[in-house]
Design an enzyme around this catalytic site. Sequence first.
Site, PDB file in Angstrom:
ATOM      1  N   CYS A  84      81.764 -58.187 -22.028  1.00 47.71           N
ATOM      2  CA  CYS A  84      82.641 -58.090 -20.863  1.00 47.71           C
ATOM      3  C   CYS A  84      82.039 -57.108 -19.864  1.00 47.71           C
ATOM      4  O   CYS A  84      81.551 -56.048 -20.263  1.00 47.71           O
ATOM      5  CB  CYS A  84      84.021 -57.598 -21.318  1.00 47.71           C
ATOM      6  SG  CYS A  84      85.206 -57.407 -19.981  1.00 47.71           S
ATOM      7  N   HIS A  95      88.968 -65.699 -22.170  1.00 53.89           N
ATOM      8  CA  HIS A  95      88.572 -64.308 -21.939  1.00 53.89           C
ATOM      9  C   HIS A  95      89.030 -63.850 -20.553  1.00 53.89           C
ATOM     10  O   HIS A  95      89.639 -62.783 -20.413  1.00 53.89           O
ATOM     11  CB  HIS A  95      87.048 -64.186 -22.082  1.00 53.89           C
ATOM     12  CG  HIS A  95      86.500 -62.826 -21.769  1.00 53.89           C
ATOM     13  ND1 HIS A  95      85.852 -62.046 -22.709  1.00 53.89           N
ATOM     14  CD2 HIS A  95      86.497 -62.096 -20.616  1.00 53.89           C
ATOM     15  CE1 HIS A  95      85.497 -60.893 -22.140  1.00 53.89           C
ATOM     16  NE2 HIS A  95      85.860 -60.916 -20.863  1.00 53.89           N
ATOM     17  N   GLU A  96      88.743 -64.668 -19.537  1.00 51.38           N
ATOM     18  CA  GLU A  96      89.088 -64.273 -18.165  1.00 51.38           C
ATOM     19  C   GLU A  96      90.603 -64.209 -17.972  1.00 51.38           C
ATOM     20  O   GLU A  96      91.119 -63.284 -17.340  1.00 51.38           O
ATOM     21  CB  GLU A  96      88.461 -65.239 -17.145  1.00 51.38           C
ATOM     22  CG  GLU A  96      86.938 -65.239 -17.128  1.00 51.38           C
ATOM     23  CD  GLU A  96      86.327 -63.863 -17.095  1.00 51.38           C
ATOM     24  OE1 GLU A  96      86.911 -62.947 -16.493  1.00 51.38           O
ATOM     25  OE2 GLU A  96      85.250 -63.684 -17.699  1.00 51.38           O
TER      26      GLU A  96
HETATM   27 NI    NI Z   1      85.779 -59.502 -19.284  1.00 52.64          NI
END
Ligand code: NI
Length: 191
Positions: free
Chosen positions: A104, A146-147
Amino acid sequence: MAILKIARMGHPLLKQVAEAVSDPRAPEIGMLVEDMIDTLADAAGAGLAAPQVHVPLRLVMFHVSAARAQREDGEEAEACPFTVLINPEIELFGEGMTESLESCLSMPGLAGTVPRYSHIRYRGIDHLGALIEREARGFHARVVQHECDHLDGILYPMRMRDLSTLTFTSELSLAPPEEAEEAEEAEEDDS
Ligand code: NI
């Protein structure tokens, strides 16, 4: 055009639930999207969420190149064009999950093994007002999850089942060849 500063783990904005965008086609949203595109390109990431650039709105962007999809999913590879998704919703197809290494941009230099749903449908609207509705599998589905987690104040370690897999990618480069390759990719494709 501008490259925005990316908030890192610990910043309060990364812990809060972002607000819906009331007018996806508003000029200020278009400007935010342009700046986020520049920021994502500069960071060479796979995806970026507005809270990561200190804007608490439900807006994400992502892309999966054919090469990246192939590396992640082999024959099941599923590329995804560059996509801006505003006020996204995710629907699951079953409970099947896959574990894979993730990183990330808000946790630079780190990577960890995260379970994600293998098959999802997502929908939202882009900054030009177009409705987007797609099914996604594999790495494509992983990036979207994830986003979208960023919009609910969730960073990937909060999804990990085994925190012992959390590692500095520079340490992974000392691991056997196969894992080292993953680490390299993780660095290329932070999201
Ligand atoms: Ni991220």
